[in-house]
Design a protein around this motif. Structure first.
Motif, PDB file in Angstrom:
ATOM      1  N   VAL A 319      12.606  27.234  32.870  1.00 18.60           N
ATOM      2  CA  VAL A 319      12.714  28.695  32.965  1.00 18.60           C
ATOM      3  C   VAL A 319      13.431  29.281  31.747  1.00 18.60           C
ATOM      4  O   VAL A 319      13.874  30.420  31.756  1.00 18.60           O
ATOM      5  N   GLY A 320      13.533  28.463  30.702  1.00 20.12           N
ATOM      6  CA  GLY A 320      14.097  28.951  29.434  1.00 20.12           C
ATOM      7  C   GLY A 320      15.607  28.952  29.385  1.00 20.12           C
ATOM      8  O   GLY A 320      16.208  29.598  28.519  1.00 20.12           O
ATOM      9  N   SER A 321      16.259  28.195  30.285  1.00 26.40           N
ATOM     10  CA  SER A 321      17.720  28.297  30.362  1.00 26.40           C
ATOM     11  C   SER A 321      18.405  27.871  29.070  1.00 26.40           C
ATOM     12  O   SER A 321      19.315  28.561  28.590  1.00 26.40           O
ATOM     13  N   ILE A 322      17.978  26.750  28.460  1.00 26.01           N
ATOM     14  CA  ILE A 322      18.607  26.320  27.199  1.00 26.01           C
ATOM     15  C   ILE A 322      18.141  27.212  26.047  1.00 26.01           C
ATOM     16  O   ILE A 322      18.950  27.630  25.202  1.00 26.01           O
ATOM     17  N   ALA A 323      16.855  27.532  26.002  1.00 27.53           N
ATOM     18  CA  ALA A 323      16.321  28.377  24.922  1.00 27.53           C
ATOM     19  C   ALA A 323      17.070  29.704  24.846  1.00 27.53           C
ATOM     20  O   ALA A 323      17.473  30.151  23.758  1.00 27.53           O
ATOM     21  N   LEU A 324      17.268  30.341  25.997  1.00 32.09           N
ATOM     22  CA  LEU A 324      17.945  31.647  26.025  1.00 32.09           C
ATOM     23  C   LEU A 324      19.423  31.505  25.658  1.00 32.09           C
ATOM     24  O   LEU A 324      20.002  32.385  25.023  1.00 32.09           O
ATOM     25  N   TYR A 325      20.031  30.386  26.029  1.00 30.84           N
ATOM     26  CA  TYR A 325      21.436  30.148  25.701  1.00 30.84           C
ATOM     27  C   TYR A 325      21.618  29.964  24.190  1.00 30.84           C
ATOM     28  O   TYR A 325      22.631  30.368  23.616  1.00 30.84           O
ATOM     29  N   LEU A 326      20.597  29.365  23.541  1.00 29.21           N
ATOM     30  CA  LEU A 326      20.668  29.113  22.090  1.00 29.21           C
ATOM     31  C   LEU A 326      20.267  30.326  21.250  1.00 29.21           C
ATOM     32  O   LEU A 326      20.608  30.392  20.057  1.00 29.21           O
ATOM     33  N   ALA A 327      19.539  31.264  21.859  1.00 28.05           N
ATOM     34  CA  ALA A 327      18.881  32.333  21.083  1.00 28.05           C
ATOM     35  C   ALA A 327      19.843  33.116  20.203  1.00 28.05           C
ATOM     36  O   ALA A 327      19.507  33.481  19.070  1.00 28.05           O
ATOM     37  N   ARG A 328      21.070  33.382  20.691  1.00 29.65           N
ATOM     38  CA  ARG A 328      22.005  34.216  19.908  1.00 29.65           C
ATOM     39  C   ARG A 328      22.525  33.500  18.667  1.00 29.65           C
ATOM     40  O   ARG A 328      23.104  34.122  17.779  1.00 29.65           O
ATOM     41  N   PHE A 329      22.321  32.168  18.596  1.00 25.91           N
ATOM     42  CA  PHE A 329      22.808  31.408  17.436  1.00 25.91           C
ATOM     43  C   PHE A 329      21.697  31.098  16.440  1.00 25.91           C
ATOM     44  O   PHE A 329      21.963  30.575  15.361  1.00 25.91           O
ATOM     45  N   ALA A 330      20.422  31.383  16.797  1.00 23.26           N
ATOM     46  CA  ALA A 330      19.274  30.962  15.990  1.00 23.26           C
ATOM     47  C   ALA A 330      18.493  32.178  15.483  1.00 23.26           C
ATOM     48  O   ALA A 330      18.620  33.282  16.016  1.00 23.26           O
ATOM     49  N   LYS A 331      17.645  31.929  14.505  1.00 24.37           N
ATOM     50  CA  LYS A 331      16.737  32.979  14.033  1.00 24.37           C
ATOM     51  C   LYS A 331      15.613  33.185  15.051  1.00 24.37           C
ATOM     52  O   LYS A 331      15.250  34.311  15.388  1.00 24.37           O
ATOM     53  N   GLU A 332      15.101  32.064  15.558  1.00 24.23           N
ATOM     54  CA  GLU A 332      13.929  32.118  16.446  1.00 24.23           C
ATOM     55  C   GLU A 332      13.918  30.862  17.320  1.00 24.23           C
ATOM     56  O   GLU A 332      14.260  29.778  16.849  1.00 24.23           O
ATOM     57  N   VAL A 333      13.544  31.016  18.602  1.00 21.15           N
ATOM     58  CA  VAL A 333      13.436  29.873  19.505  1.00 21.15           C
ATOM     59  C   VAL A 333      12.059  29.892  20.161  1.00 21.15           C
ATOM     60  O   VAL A 333      11.627  30.925  20.675  1.00 21.15           O
ATOM     61  N   TRP A 334      11.402  28.736  20.131  1.00 24.33           N
ATOM     62  CA  TRP A 334      10.106  28.568  20.806  1.00 24.33           C
ATOM     63  C   TRP A 334      10.306  27.608  21.973  1.00 24.33           C
ATOM     64  O   TRP A 334      10.901  26.542  21.805  1.00 24.33           O
ATOM     65  N   GLY A 335       9.792  27.966  23.142  1.00 28.22           N
ATOM     66  CA  GLY A 335       9.870  27.088  24.300  1.00 28.22           C
ATOM     67  C   GLY A 335       8.483  26.689  24.771  1.00 28.22           C
ATOM     68  O   GLY A 335       7.550  27.494  24.728  1.00 28.22           O
ATOM     69  N   ILE A 336       8.344  25.436  25.205  1.00 24.11           N
ATOM     70  CA  ILE A 336       7.072  24.943  25.756  1.00 24.11           C
ATOM     71  C   ILE A 336       7.322  24.406  27.158  1.00 24.11           C
ATOM     72  O   ILE A 336       8.283  23.672  27.389  1.00 24.11           O
ATOM     73  N   GLU A 337       6.451  24.782  28.096  1.00 26.93           N
ATOM     74  CA  GLU A 337       6.606  24.340  29.490  1.00 26.93           C
ATOM     75  C   GLU A 337       5.236  24.348  30.160  1.00 26.93           C
ATOM     76  O   GLU A 337       4.430  25.246  29.931  1.00 26.93           O
TER      77      GLU A 337
END
Length: 454
Positions: A319-337
């Motif tokens: 459900v994007g829990s890690i991706a969303l947690y990392l987003a504020r530290f990164a330029k861009e986050v891609w998630g696959i599920e």
């Protein structure tokens, strides 16, 4: 005996040497391995042999002759029978020590990586009442409706309404629900006969919001007393904000069916991990230990070493829990599920947090990755796969993408070890592993591994 030094029913004295994955203590008789539940290395115990296989046996303790200083009195009265907590007889600091050793031994045995730094386990200040989700089977005992957990390795129900590792609000919801189920004389499912209506109670709690969700799992859709029971429960428990019915008509051990309907209240609860807000629906995956999830995700952030310019790939993003947690530290986050509902939840969670630098793709990681390869060259890959680990094609594609760092989150030391071995063969080295205790009183251990390009 076929050359084996023990036979079923035999009573022997044995010294315990080690703790194995799964929580059983290990002893040897003439070199023959015996697994003993409830034992601690260093103890001398009298046991009765319960099983003899080709290369090992199993036994149960009848008396602890020489007691370890690490042995404590479990806080739960049903500890010996219930299958939920396998090592609650161990002092908590000792639990952490043995979990670290199990991780280190597994990595050395399977991956043959003998110099890997395995840090001390990140434990909990209070290692009780931490679970935010529980699934309770139901049964009839005379006229009484009982609930609890199955004895280890069986479908024998051990009655328990005050579990020491569940959030207290879960225990309260279950007790009130059982009262009303009895009052309304709802028929209880019998799994041998595949008859009766009510199969399970599933309760979820937002630890940071103190919101609770209850799911009645029924064999049929027709649940005439459901609305009345649900309405009264909302009045009795102000924290209960969502009550649903899940229909599971199959003769199966799987708890939840495919269809869920809202009875009363809202269709979700809210919880937080750090500053990120998550909307949790009845079937959504969410880490079962909210407080330690923050410790786990902070470790992922530390290992990812993000400066704000990196593109990050989150494989198996759920459900994007890690991706969303990392987003504020990164330029861009891609998630696959692969699960469509999870991707929808991830997009919705991004929206409610105002996060606009996350993209989510639906499909199997090994199918989506080659397609993304042309446009996505991530500097960091984060992977939190199912218990069985990553598919070999996925690991090969990771190597082709040539990220500077891979942060691997794993709930199974054995599959982690196998995948680390593969990655070291394609140009990566394992820097260190940080175990995080997400499941105190049990043998389970979560790990975060930092892997860098050679």
């Amino acid at each position: 005996m076929g050359g084996k030094p023990v036979r079923v029913g035999e009573k022997i004295m044995i010294e315990l040497e080690d703790l194995a994955t799964g929580g059983d203590a290990v002893g040897r008789i003439d070199g023959f391995v015996i697994f003993i539940s409830g034992g601690i290395p260093g103890e001398k115990v009298k046991v009765e042999i319960t099983q003899v296989k080709k290369s090992y046996g199993r036994a149960k303790i009848s008396e602890v002759v020489k007691r370890s200083a690490e042995r404590v009195q479990p806080s739960c009265q049903e500890d010996e029978d219930c299958g939920g907590c396998q090592i609650s007889y161990l002092d908590y600091q000792a639990q952490l020590k043995y979990k670290r050793k199990i991780v280190k031994d597994t990595i050395e045995r399977i991956a043959k990586l003998r110099e890997i730094k395995v840090n001390p386990v990140e434990g909990m200040e209070n290692p009780f009442f931490y679970r935010n989700k529980a699934q309770f089977p139901l049964a009839k005992q005379g006229e009484e409706v009982i609930t609890g957990f199955y004895a280890l390795g069986t479908h024998q129900l051990i009655e328990l309404d005050d579990c020491q590792i569940q959030h207290p609000l879960i225990n309260r919801v279950v007790r009130e629900a059982i009262d009303l189920i009895e009052e309304h004389q709802v028929s209880i499912y019998n799994e041998q006969q595949h008859q009766g209506l009510l199969r399970h109670l599933v309760v979820r709690v937002g630890v940071c919001t103190n919101q609770a969700m209850l799911i009645f799992v029924t064999k049929e859709r027709e649940f005439s007393a459901g609305m009345e029971i649900a309405t009264e429960l909302l009045e009795r428990i102000p924290e209960l904000v969502s009550i649903n019915q899940n229909i599971n008509p199959e003769q199966t051990n799987v708890v939840l069916g495919r269809r869920t309907e809202q009875l009363v209240g809202q269709d979700h609860i809210i919880d937080y991990i750090g500053p990120i807000k998550y909307k949790i629906s009845p079937l959504a995956f969410f880490q079962v230990n909210t407080l330690q999830a923050k410790v786990l995700y902070d470790q992922v952030v530390e290992y990812a070493q993000l400066s704000g310019t990196e593109r990050v790939l989150d494989a198996y993003c759920g459900v994007g829990s890690i991706a969303l947690y990392l987003a504020r530290f990164a330029k861009e986050v891609w998630g696959i599920e692969v699960v469509g509902e999870a991707i929808e939840a991830a997009q919705e969670n991004a929206q409610i947090n105002g996060i606009d630098n996350c993209q989510f793709e639906i499909g199997k990681v090994r199918n989506v990755l080659p397609r993304l390869q042309q446009e996505l060259k991530p500097e960091v890959i984060v992977v939190d796969p199912p218990r069985k680990g990553c598919h070999q094609e996925v690991l090969a594609t990771f190597a082709e993408l040539e990220p500077e760092r891979i942060v691997y989150v794993s709930c199974d030391p054995a599959s982690l070890a196998r995948d680390l071995k593969c990655l070291t063969e394609v140009g990566y080295r394992v820097e260190e592993i940080q175990p995080v205790d997400m499941f105190p009183q049990t043998f389970h251990i979560e790990n975060v591994a930092l892997i860098k390009k050679q």
